[in-house]
Design an enzyme around this catalytic site. Structure first.
Site, short mmCIF file in Angstrom:
data_model
loop_
_atom_site.label_atom_id
_atom_site.label_comp_id
_atom_site.label_asym_id
_atom_site.label_seq_id
_atom_site.Cartn_x
_atom_site.Cartn_y
_atom_site.Cartn_z
N HIS A 22 8.32 123.32 8.90
CA HIS A 22 8.34 122.99 7.47
C HIS A 22 9.67 123.30 6.77
O HIS A 22 9.85 122.99 5.61
CB HIS A 22 7.18 123.68 6.74
CG HIS A 22 7.32 125.15 6.51
ND1 HIS A 22 7.75 125.66 5.30
CD2 HIS A 22 7.07 126.23 7.30
CE1 HIS A 22 7.74 126.99 5.36
NE2 HIS A 22 7.34 127.36 6.58
N SER A 80 10.58 126.72 12.92
CA SER A 80 9.45 126.34 12.08
C SER A 80 9.65 124.91 11.57
O SER A 80 10.76 124.55 11.17
CB SER A 80 9.35 127.31 10.89
OG SER A 80 8.29 126.92 10.05
N GLY A 92 7.14 129.92 12.32
CA GLY A 92 8.24 130.83 12.61
C GLY A 92 7.79 132.28 12.72
O GLY A 92 8.27 133.03 13.58
N GLN A 128 16.03 128.75 9.85
CA GLN A 128 16.82 128.10 8.79
C GLN A 128 17.85 127.13 9.34
O GLN A 128 18.33 126.26 8.61
CB GLN A 128 17.54 129.16 7.94
CG GLN A 128 16.62 129.96 7.05
CD GLN A 128 16.06 129.15 5.88
OE1 GLN A 128 16.70 128.26 5.35
NE2 GLN A 128 14.84 129.48 5.48
N CYS A 185 9.12 135.18 0.14
CA CYS A 185 8.21 136.24 0.55
C CYS A 185 8.30 137.42 -0.41
O CYS A 185 7.33 138.12 -0.63
CB CYS A 185 8.55 136.73 1.95
SG CYS A 185 9.14 135.43 3.01
N THR A 198 -6.69 125.42 20.90
CA THR A 198 -6.55 123.96 20.87
C THR A 198 -5.35 123.59 20.00
O THR A 198 -5.19 124.13 18.91
CB THR A 198 -7.84 123.32 20.32
OG1 THR A 198 -8.91 123.71 21.17
CG2 THR A 198 -7.74 121.80 20.29
C1 LIG Z 1 10.57 130.73 6.72
C2 LIG Z 1 11.16 131.65 7.71
C3 LIG Z 1 10.37 132.25 8.70
C4 LIG Z 1 8.88 132.11 8.74
O1 LIG Z 1 8.49 130.82 9.15
P1 LIG Z 1 6.98 130.35 8.85
O2 LIG Z 1 6.84 129.08 9.62
O3 LIG Z 1 6.90 130.13 7.38
O4 LIG Z 1 6.08 131.42 9.35
C5 LIG Z 1 11.00 133.07 9.63
N1 LIG Z 1 12.32 133.26 9.61
C6 LIG Z 1 13.12 132.67 8.70
C7 LIG Z 1 14.59 132.91 8.73
C8 LIG Z 1 12.57 131.85 7.71
O5 LIG Z 1 13.36 131.30 6.79
#
Ligand SMILES: *Cc1c(COP(=O)(O)O)cnc(C)c1O
Length: 376
Positions: A199, A197, A69, A177, A323, A235
């Site tokens: 995860h 993202s 993300g 989110q 964070c 890659t």
């Molecule tokens: C977690 C998050 C990100 C960052 O995503 P990553 O894949 O961890 O770099 C960006 N924006 C929001 C709203 C998030 O919750």
């Protein structure tokens, strides 16, 4: 351990782990290679791209895989600014964005960009009217998140997309989110670029995507090879992309069910908080809200200490966003919705998934009430 920090990251689904293991072991060819091993990896990447595109309501060739993300946010903002050709181009965003957006805006400001940072209302809502009022002749980009990671408020992204479209301005949304949790349709919502993202919805870490609508002219962020149609070199992270695709497939078929299970758990938890901690306040919009989010402020309690004490008793929750944990700065989101430093620092975020049970929520809230008693 009772894991209730799903807004920070989720545990990968079993089938996600399985397809990743398989691809790591067996599909190790380079997707750019012409022989069979390369073609097998290529087809895995293509199938994942199709699954992610389907969940977004996008075309497959509008999906650009990234490292997550943060990269997608950095890319969207920086490239939109550069494509404008105007060093003083104007960007509209909000005070409750993730730092991946806000820090990129700081960087672009240093390069000459003009910024408008919209303030939300006390529940974290950004109105389409406030976005429209901020538009100037030099505005090149509107970036408003789909849903907030700390307080769970869902923004009226469809309405904001309409405003952007009417004015011919690019619209980016950080949907990290929201994606996989609530329906997001890039066509219906007039989204030009969208960050996702893996995860945050049952996929692996280190992989995500930027949706770029066909016809949107922005450059690459990582230069080098011809991967991702020349727009994102390097890659491909084949196992990560395979896991991302699997998570998207699961969300495609199960989202409605998972979301209703999560909502039920969430509302049960909120009810229990009100009865056990009568002066606790729930942050964010109570109806336009992510299914898994409970953000609660307990007056006079130190949220960071509460998180540590809960951890000792086997409960994983967060104070503010991951964070900013480890730092004692009050959350920028809590400040933006008008809370005092003290209130911001007295906040705990419980973010649940469909894997959680009523018993787990009950245990966690009882322990939170206990910890609050001890700390106050
Ligand atoms: C977690 C998050 C990100 C960052 O995503 P990553 O894949 O961890 O770099 C960006 N924006 C929001 C709203 C998030 O919750």
């Amino acid at each position: 351990m009772i894991y209730l920090d799903n807004a920070a990251t989720t545990r990968p689904e079993e089938s996600v782990v399985r397809v990743m293991e398989e691809s790591l072991r067996d599909e190790y060819g380079n997707p750019s290679s012409v022989y069979r091993a390369g073609a097998a990896a290529r087809s895995l990447v293509d199938r994942s791209r199709d699954a992610v595109a389907r969940l977004a309501g996008a075309l497959s060739d509008e999906i650009y895989f990234t490292s997550g993300g943060s990269e997608a946010d950095n890319w969207a903002l920086t490239a939109a600014y550069e494509a404008s050709g105007n060093p003083h181009a104007h960007i509209i965003t909000t005070a409750i964005e993730h730092h991946a957006v806000l820090r990129t805006c700081d960087y672009l400001k240093k390069r000459g960009a003009e910024l408008t940072i919209l303030e939300p209302d006390s529940e974290g809502r950004i109105s389409a009217e406030s976005v429209e009022r901020a538009i100037r002749p030099e505005t090149v980009l509107i970036s408003v998140m789909t849903a907030n990671n700390e307080i769970g408020t869902i923004e009226p992204v469809g309405e904001i997309g309409d405003v952007a479209r009417r004015h011919g301005i690019l619209f980016h949304t950080d949907a990290v989110q929201a994606f996989g949790h609530i329906p997001v349709d890039v066509r219906k919502m007039n989204i030009d670029m969208m960050s996702v993202s893996a995860h945050k919805f049952g996929g692996p870490k280190g992989v995500g995507m930027l949706f770029i609508r066909r016809g949107v002219r922005i450059g690459s962020f990582i230069r080098g090879g011809a991967q991702e149609r020349g727009r994102r070199a390097g890659t491909e992270n084949v196992p990560g992309i395979a896991g991302f695709g699997e998570a998207a497939g699961l969300a495609c078929s199960g989202m409605e069910k998972y979301a209703s299970e999560e909502k039920e758990l969430r509302d049960y938890g909120i009810g229990l908080i009100h009865s056990l901690i009568p002066d606790a306040e729930i942050n964010g919009d109570l109806t336009e809200r992510l299914p898994g989010n409970i953000s609660v402020t307990i007056p006079g309690m130190d949220g960071a200490l509460a998180v540590m004490m809960m951890d000792r008793r086997g409960i994983a929750v967060s104070s503010g966003s991951a964070c900013s944990s480890g730092s004692t700065d009050p959350s920028h989101v809590m400040k933006a919705i008008g809370r005092s430093d003290r209130q911001a620092l007295g906040t705990v975020r419980i973010s649940l998934s469909h894997h959680n049970t009523r018993e787990e929520i009950e245990t966690a809230v009882k322990i939170l009430a206990d910890v609050a008693d001890t700390l106050r």
